[in-house]
Design a protein around this motif. Structure first.
Motif, PDB file in Angstrom:
ATOM      1  N   VAL A  83      -0.835  35.689 -22.133  1.00 20.73           N
ATOM      2  CA  VAL A  83      -1.178  34.298 -21.811  1.00 20.73           C
ATOM      3  C   VAL A  83      -0.747  34.002 -20.372  1.00 20.73           C
ATOM      4  CG1 VAL A  83      -0.880  31.880 -22.450  1.00 20.73           C
ATOM      5  CG2 VAL A  83      -0.762  33.658 -24.220  1.00 20.73           C
ATOM      6  N   PRO A  84      -1.671  33.630 -19.487  1.00 19.97           N
ATOM      7  CA  PRO A  84      -1.277  33.281 -18.122  1.00 19.97           C
ATOM      8  C   PRO A  84      -0.265  32.132 -18.149  1.00 19.97           C
ATOM      9  CG  PRO A  84      -3.656  33.536 -18.277  1.00 19.97           C
ATOM     10  CD  PRO A  84      -3.133  33.547 -19.685  1.00 19.97           C
ATOM     11  N   THR A  85       0.882  32.344 -17.508  1.00 20.55           N
ATOM     12  CA  THR A  85       2.007  31.427 -17.695  1.00 20.55           C
ATOM     13  C   THR A  85       2.612  30.977 -16.373  1.00 20.55           C
ATOM     14  OG1 THR A  85       2.567  32.409 -19.845  1.00 20.55           O
ATOM     15  CG2 THR A  85       4.316  31.202 -18.720  1.00 20.55           C
ATOM     16  N   ILE A  86       2.906  29.677 -16.310  1.00 21.39           N
ATOM     17  CA  ILE A  86       3.687  29.108 -15.220  1.00 21.39           C
ATOM     18  C   ILE A  86       5.128  29.007 -15.712  1.00 21.39           C
ATOM     19  CG2 ILE A  86       4.043  27.073 -13.765  1.00 21.39           C
ATOM     20  CD1 ILE A  86       1.024  26.456 -14.233  1.00 21.39           C
ATOM     21  N   ALA A  87       6.058  29.610 -14.988  1.00 24.03           N
ATOM     22  CA  ALA A  87       7.448  29.665 -15.441  1.00 24.03           C
ATOM     23  C   ALA A  87       8.352  28.836 -14.546  1.00 24.03           C
ATOM     24  CB  ALA A  87       7.939  31.105 -15.484  1.00 24.03           C
ATOM     25  N   ILE A  88       9.301  28.155 -15.183  1.00 25.66           N
ATOM     26  CA  ILE A  88      10.311  27.358 -14.496  1.00 25.66           C
ATOM     27  C   ILE A  88      11.679  27.861 -14.945  1.00 25.66           C
ATOM     28  CG2 ILE A  88      11.277  25.046 -14.177  1.00 25.66           C
ATOM     29  CD1 ILE A  88       8.443  23.972 -14.928  1.00 25.66           C
ATOM     30  N   LEU A  89      12.558  28.102 -13.999  1.00 23.47           N
ATOM     31  CA  LEU A  89      13.893  28.605 -14.337  1.00 23.47           C
ATOM     32  C   LEU A  89      14.779  27.451 -14.791  1.00 23.47           C
ATOM     33  CD1 LEU A  89      15.619  31.223 -14.314  1.00 23.47           C
ATOM     34  CD2 LEU A  89      16.505  30.470 -12.102  1.00 23.47           C
ATOM     35  N   MET A  90      15.269  27.559 -16.030  1.00 23.98           N
ATOM     36  CA  MET A  90      16.108  26.496 -16.595  1.00 23.98           C
ATOM     37  C   MET A  90      17.591  26.849 -16.546  1.00 23.98           C
ATOM     38  SD  MET A  90      13.971  24.143 -18.122  1.00 23.98           S
ATOM     39  CE  MET A  90      14.070  23.673 -19.834  1.00 23.98           C
ATOM     40  N   VAL A  91      17.918  28.123 -16.779  1.00 22.96           N
ATOM     41  CA  VAL A  91      19.313  28.568 -16.786  1.00 22.96           C
ATOM     42  C   VAL A  91      19.426  29.851 -15.970  1.00 22.96           C
ATOM     43  CG1 VAL A  91      19.963  27.471 -18.966  1.00 22.96           C
ATOM     44  CG2 VAL A  91      18.930  29.741 -18.994  1.00 22.96           C
ATOM     45  N   GLU A  92      20.561  30.021 -15.341  1.00 20.05           N
ATOM     46  CA  GLU A  92      20.725  31.127 -14.399  1.00 20.05           C
ATOM     47  C   GLU A  92      20.608  32.487 -15.067  1.00 20.05           C
ATOM     48  OE1 GLU A  92      20.891  32.738 -10.724  1.00 20.05           O
ATOM     49  OE2 GLU A  92      20.732  30.610 -11.235  1.00 20.05           O
ATOM     50  N   ASN A  93      21.036  32.604 -16.320  1.00 18.03           N
ATOM     51  CA  ASN A  93      21.001  33.915 -16.969  1.00 18.03           C
ATOM     52  C   ASN A  93      19.581  34.376 -17.306  1.00 18.03           C
ATOM     53  OD1 ASN A  93      21.380  31.804 -19.156  1.00 18.03           O
ATOM     54  ND2 ASN A  93      20.984  33.573 -20.431  1.00 18.03           N
ATOM     55  N   ALA A  94      18.579  33.511 -17.068  1.00 14.11           N
ATOM     56  CA  ALA A  94      17.183  33.921 -17.257  1.00 14.11           C
ATOM     57  C   ALA A  94      16.521  34.309 -15.938  1.00 14.11           C
ATOM     58  CB  ALA A  94      16.396  32.791 -17.919  1.00 14.11           C
ATOM     59  N   ARG A  95      17.275  34.322 -14.851  1.00 14.82           N
ATOM     60  CA  ARG A  95      16.688  34.571 -13.536  1.00 14.82           C
ATOM     61  C   ARG A  95      16.055  35.966 -13.453  1.00 14.82           C
ATOM     62  NH1 ARG A  95      16.572  32.370  -8.714  1.00 14.82           N
ATOM     63  NH2 ARG A  95      18.077  30.744  -9.298  1.00 14.82           N
ATOM     64  N   ASP A  96      16.755  37.006 -13.887  1.00 13.53           N
ATOM     65  CA  ASP A  96      16.222  38.365 -13.765  1.00 13.53           C
ATOM     66  C   ASP A  96      14.928  38.532 -14.559  1.00 13.53           C
ATOM     67  OD1 ASP A  96      18.212  39.103 -12.066  1.00 13.53           O
ATOM     68  OD2 ASP A  96      19.316  40.332 -13.495  1.00 13.53           O
ATOM     69  N   ASP A  97      14.889  37.960 -15.768  1.00 14.24           N
ATOM     70  CA  ASP A  97      13.655  38.010 -16.570  1.00 14.24           C
ATOM     71  C   ASP A  97      12.506  37.342 -15.821  1.00 14.24           C
ATOM     72  OD1 ASP A  97      14.740  39.228 -18.863  1.00 14.24           O
ATOM     73  OD2 ASP A  97      15.520  37.317 -19.571  1.00 14.24           O
ATOM     74  N   THR A  98      12.776  36.139 -15.340  1.00 17.53           N
ATOM     75  CA  THR A  98      11.731  35.338 -14.711  1.00 17.53           C
ATOM     76  C   THR A  98      11.241  35.984 -13.420  1.00 17.53           C
ATOM     77  OG1 THR A  98      12.798  33.368 -15.646  1.00 17.53           O
ATOM     78  CG2 THR A  98      11.137  33.019 -13.939  1.00 17.53           C
ATOM     79  N   GLU A  99      12.175  36.382 -12.578  1.00 17.12           N
ATOM     80  CA  GLU A  99      11.785  37.004 -11.307  1.00 17.12           C
ATOM     81  C   GLU A  99      11.144  38.371 -11.537  1.00 17.12           C
ATOM     82  OE1 GLU A  99      15.259  36.986  -8.834  1.00 17.12           O
ATOM     83  OE2 GLU A  99      15.034  34.860  -8.315  1.00 17.12           O
ATOM     84  N   GLY A 100      11.579  39.080 -12.578  1.00 20.97           N
ATOM     85  CA  GLY A 100      10.994  40.385 -12.879  1.00 20.97           C
ATOM     86  C   GLY A 100       9.538  40.279 -13.282  1.00 20.97           C
ATOM     87  N   TRP A 101       9.231  39.341 -14.183  1.00 17.00           N
ATOM     88  CA  TRP A 101       7.842  39.180 -14.614  1.00 17.00           C
ATOM     89  C   TRP A 101       6.973  38.639 -13.487  1.00 17.00           C
ATOM     90  CZ3 TRP A 101       6.381  42.140 -18.092  1.00 17.00           C
ATOM     91  CH2 TRP A 101       7.122  42.379 -19.248  1.00 17.00           C
ATOM     92  N   ALA A 102       7.586  37.830 -12.607  1.00 17.66           N
ATOM     93  CA  ALA A 102       6.832  37.377 -11.435  1.00 17.66           C
ATOM     94  C   ALA A 102       6.532  38.544 -10.502  1.00 17.66           C
ATOM     95  CB  ALA A 102       7.619  36.290 -10.696  1.00 17.66           C
ATOM     96  N   GLU A 103       7.489  39.454 -10.373  1.00 17.97           N
ATOM     97  CA  GLU A 103       7.311  40.611  -9.489  1.00 17.97           C
ATOM     98  C   GLU A 103       6.173  41.512  -9.954  1.00 17.97           C
ATOM     99  OE1 GLU A 103       9.869  44.518  -7.942  1.00 17.97           O
ATOM    100  OE2 GLU A 103      10.926  42.786  -8.781  1.00 17.97           O
ATOM    101  N   VAL A 104       6.056  41.703 -11.264  1.00 18.77           N
ATOM    102  CA  VAL A 104       4.969  42.559 -11.749  1.00 18.77           C
ATOM    103  C   VAL A 104       3.646  41.796 -11.844  1.00 18.77           C
ATOM    104  CG1 VAL A 104       6.571  44.030 -13.026  1.00 18.77           C
ATOM    105  CG2 VAL A 104       5.432  42.158 -14.228  1.00 18.77           C
ATOM    106  N   GLY A 105       3.683  40.464 -11.701  1.00 20.56           N
ATOM    107  CA  GLY A 105       2.453  39.684 -11.648  1.00 20.56           C
ATOM    108  C   GLY A 105       2.018  39.034 -12.941  1.00 20.56           C
ATOM    109  N   SER A 106       2.864  39.071 -13.983  1.00 18.93           N
ATOM    110  CA  SER A 106       2.456  38.533 -15.279  1.00 18.93           C
ATOM    111  C   SER A 106       2.584  37.026 -15.381  1.00 18.93           C
ATOM    112  CB  SER A 106       3.292  39.172 -16.393  1.00 18.93           C
ATOM    113  OG  SER A 106       3.037  40.557 -16.472  1.00 18.93           O
ATOM    114  N   ILE A 107       3.403  36.426 -14.516  1.00 15.55           N
ATOM    115  CA  ILE A 107       3.604  34.984 -14.556  1.00 15.55           C
ATOM    116  C   ILE A 107       3.558  34.425 -13.139  1.00 15.55           C
ATOM    117  CG2 ILE A 107       5.062  35.138 -16.618  1.00 15.55           C
ATOM    118  CD1 ILE A 107       7.480  34.560 -14.718  1.00 15.55           C
TER     119      ILE A 107
END
Length: 334
Positions: A255-279
């Motif tokens: 699902v094409p997704t717009i992501a917003i970082l809510m808590v710092e411990n989710a940063r690596d997940d969020t930035e990682g998926w952005a890096e590969v282009g999924s979000i």
């Protein structure tokens, strides 16, 4: 024959969210398939009770109780998923004759001297976070180990529509940053004809604020279980979400997704998926221009080819990572 037992030590609730419990449930399911009994010990509040209604559990401030070690002596396996546990507490548990499975995906302490370390953050297997590697520790690293909930354990992807007609908004079980009202206000103002499905979890304290911006095309979905979430995702053209388990589920379904970082411990997940282009990661919850960036991102996703490209990048997600974890623990454990 003595029945083996898994004890899960974790935390969750209105303040800390429900993600730790959700992923531990996904892992423990496969222990049960091996005939292992499962008990949860949760530092949390009554908002998590419905999540665990089919699971043996106790609510306990276990982080401040030395007696927890006595409880763990009856276990064959201990699954630890806690941000607040100390290194000394982990070492105390390690002194017991148990196999420890430690989800070490935020601080990456590498404190275990034996057992299993889990970190399924996307691209983590390409990074040198756990050095030096210890001889008696099995490191299960990378998104192939993602323990998805049952309805998401498939390789099927949603069909990318030519035109965006519906959007799913999900900020976990508690919306810890009270972001849903602002997002819904922006969507209702700039995209009034879009069908908006807003997921409201057990831990939400801002429901009246959300209703203030509910228009005729807005539906509030209360306490959606895994099957309902899967159905909502499969019937949405795009999504807005924070990091964590929901983000992995959205990527799994493509699902094409717009992501917003809510808590710092989710940063690596969020930035990682952005890096590969999924979000499309648009920033932190407290960015002053967050709603402007949301509108820009929404308009960019109107491009069909952009959404197709995002879905094609979701190949990094694992298939049935929970089973892969448990198969390894059962095979290599004591």
């Amino acid at each position: 024959m003595h029945t083996k037992k898994l004890t899960v030590l974790t935390e969750g609730g209105r303040v800390s969210g429900f993600g730790h419990i959700t992923r531990c449930l996904s892992i423990s399911k496969y222990f049960k398939e091996f005939g292992v009994t499962v008990d949860f010990i949760v530092d949390g509040d009554d908002s998590i009770v419905s999540m665990l209604e089919n699971q043996s559990f106790v609510l306990m401030n276990w982080l401040n109780k030395k007696s927890i070690l006595k409880k763990l002596q009856e276990s064959s396996f201990v699954l630890i998923d806690s941000l607040r546990i100390t290194n000394d507490q982990i070492r105390d548990i390690q002194k017991l004759d148990v196999d420890i499975i430690y989800i070490d995906d935020e601080k990456r302490r590498n404190v275990l001297d034996r057992g299993f370390v889990l970190d399924w953050t996307v691209l983590v297997d390409d990074k040198n976070y756990f050095l030096p590697k210890k001889e008696n520790v099995t490191y299960l690293l990378g998104s192939k180990y993602t323990p998805l909930r049952e309805p998401f354990n498939s390789n099927s992807k949603v069909c990318i529509a030519k035109e965006i007609k519906s959007i799913l908004v999900s900020f976990g079980g508690s919306d810890v940053r009270n972001l849903t009202p602002a997002v819904l206000e922006s969507l209702s103002k700039h995209f009034p004809n879009l069908k908006k499905r807003i997921v409201v979890g057990d831990g939400f304290t801002n429901i009246e604020g959300i209703k203030l911006f509910q228009d005729k095309n807005t539906t509030l979905i209360y306490n959606a279980n895994a099957e309902k979430m899967s159905s909502l995702m499969q019937n949405s053209d795009i999504a807005i979400s924070s990091g964590g388990q929901t983000l992995y589920e959205l990527v799994c379904l493509g699902v094409p997704t717009i992501a917003i970082l809510m808590v710092e411990n989710a940063r690596d997940d969020t930035e990682g998926w952005a890096e590969v282009g999924s979000i499309n990661y648009i920033g932190n919850f407290d960015d002053t221009d967050l709603m402007q960036k949301l509108v820009v991102s929404m308009k960019a996703l109107e491009n069909y080819e952009s959404r197709k490209k995002m879905q094609s990048s979701s190949r990094f997600i694992g298939f049935n990572g929970g089973k892969l974890i448990v198969d390894t623990v059962i095979k290599e454990g004591k």
